[in-house]
Structures are given as structure tokens and as C-alpha cells.
Write a protein that holds these residues in place. Sequence first.
Motif, short mmCIF file in Angstrom:
data_model
loop_
_atom_site.label_atom_id
_atom_site.label_comp_id
_atom_site.label_asym_id
_atom_site.label_seq_id
_atom_site.Cartn_x
_atom_site.Cartn_y
_atom_site.Cartn_z
N GLU A 129 0.78 -1.23 0.00
CA GLU A 129 0.00 0.00 0.00
C GLU A 129 0.81 1.29 0.00
N ILE A 130 2.10 1.22 0.31
CA ILE A 130 2.93 2.43 0.37
C ILE A 130 3.71 2.58 -0.93
N LYS A 131 3.55 3.71 -1.59
CA LYS A 131 4.31 3.97 -2.81
C LYS A 131 5.80 4.06 -2.49
N ASP A 132 6.62 3.47 -3.37
CA ASP A 132 8.08 3.44 -3.15
C ASP A 132 8.40 2.85 -1.78
N TRP A 133 7.74 1.73 -1.46
CA TRP A 133 7.88 1.11 -0.14
C TRP A 133 9.32 0.78 0.20
#
Length: 291
Positions: free
Chosen positions: A266-270
Motif C-alpha cells: 500500500e505504500i508507494k516506493d515502499w
Amino acid sequence: MTDMSFSVRVPAPLDRVRHALTDPAELTTWLAEHTEVDLPHTYAFWGRYTPAGDQPRQRLLHADDTTLRFTWTIDDAETTTEITLEPETDHTTVLTLSQSGMPTWEEMTTDTTQRSALQTFWALAVANLVDHLDNRPLTALCDFTTTEMRAQFDIAADPADVFDALVDPEKFSAWFGAKCEMEPYVGGRFAMGGFDVEDNPGTIVAYDPGHKLAIDLREAGVSTWELDGSDGKTRITFMQSGFEHPPYDAWMGWLSGFAELRRYFEIKDWKNIWLSFSMPGMPEGIITIGS
């Protein structure tokens, strides 16, 4: 007894992190059922979500803008917890936690004292702190007053992709932060840390891609994941059953990992929040996290 330490990246400036660590109302959101804070005199937490939580057992030793240090008497042994904060950027903080009085890594495989749960208690607490400060739903807390181990959580990803992240060793190691090996079929082996360090690996007892995974983990019982959903959404129901004694330490370890599994999708550029972890005697190669 030995010391454990770890560092995580928290997505908030230092002052905001410190407030979440010291404000009683915020602490009851991500850490404990009951809290009492009166700095620099008192820092205590207790209740059903805390090991030996029938009463407050902490004694504050030191508190300033970047450090909290307190004793925590558990199993009639006085341990010490220290939490330090260091700014990384204007918007991120590195939190480092050390815990003394832990059983050794070898003792933890057979030790049934409440101190054995401290490692994963703090891992779950800090994972929930990160999500709390990132305005995300929290992972379930561990209730030490019940033997029922069942939790549900949602992930913004397709069930097939989530299942793949559970069973692909490379992806699992990325989000969970620890090496695993598995043979992906019913009757196959599962080993946290790898087959070379696990003398008694678990056994996969259910394997239905995209829908269900169950692993018999011996003393920790059977861990079961049931996945339901479509169109980019998955609800996972996770259960542990069939154990002789409640495996609270293993339960919290899984829950803290699931917090990162959600972030993984769910986190962009995790990037994994976990920067480091150390415990003397831990077999080399189990932990895969790093800065």
C-alpha cells in the motif's frame, strides 16, 4: 540473560514521535490498555495487551527530549528498556529500542516465561506506532488474557498477489524481515530462518493458492491464513489453533509482520521500516533487514 536492540524508521518528525511516546491518550491507541505518564517521575503501562499486565511494573529512570529509559520488572527480574530518537530528515525519525533481561536466542526456543514475549511485544508495538503516526489502520494487539488467536485485516491488493507474497521466499523475506524457506505444497516443509537452522521445520497442511495457507508449527500450533476478496482488495483472516500453551510470542511476531505486509502493498516506493535488529546468539542469516 542478554540484550536485544532494533532500529526503525518512523514517518514523522522527532517532536511528533516523542508526543506519541509520552501522551497517555496516544499510548492507549497503539501500546497498552492503561497508561500513566507524569514526566519526569512516572511512565507506566499495563492491562490485557501487556505481558504481566495485571499491574504497572515500570519505574522511570530517565526522560528527556530524545530518550526514555525505564525498568520493567517481569518474571521477578528487573529488566531495562531504553528508547532513543534521532532525526533522520525533517519528516522522519530513527527510533532505537534496547531491551535488557531477555532470554538468549537458544533459551527462547524452550523458555515459557513472560520475558520471552518481549521481543515480539516491542516489534508489534513499534509497528503499530509507525502506522498510528502515518494515519493508517493499526494491526490487532495481542490480548494476554485470552487463548483465542484470531485477527482480520485488509490489504489493498489482489488475493493472488497477497498469497504470492506469503509463499515466495524472496518476497516474504523482504516484507517480514526474516529469512524463510518453504516447499509450496501440502506436506511440504516450512522453516523460519531456513532449513539449515531449523531442526524441526513446520509442515504445510493446507495450500490453496489465492485462498488458504495453513502450516503446522508444532508447539506454536497451526497457523492459518484465509484470503477473501477481489478487484484489488483482500481480507485476511489469520488464526493460530491447536497449541498446548498460548504462543503469544509467535502470535505477536506474525502480527508485526502483517503490519509491514500491508505497507509492502500500500505504500508507494515502499521501504521496510526496520533498519536493524540484533540479539546475541541469534543464528547468522535469519534477519534480512538492513539500512
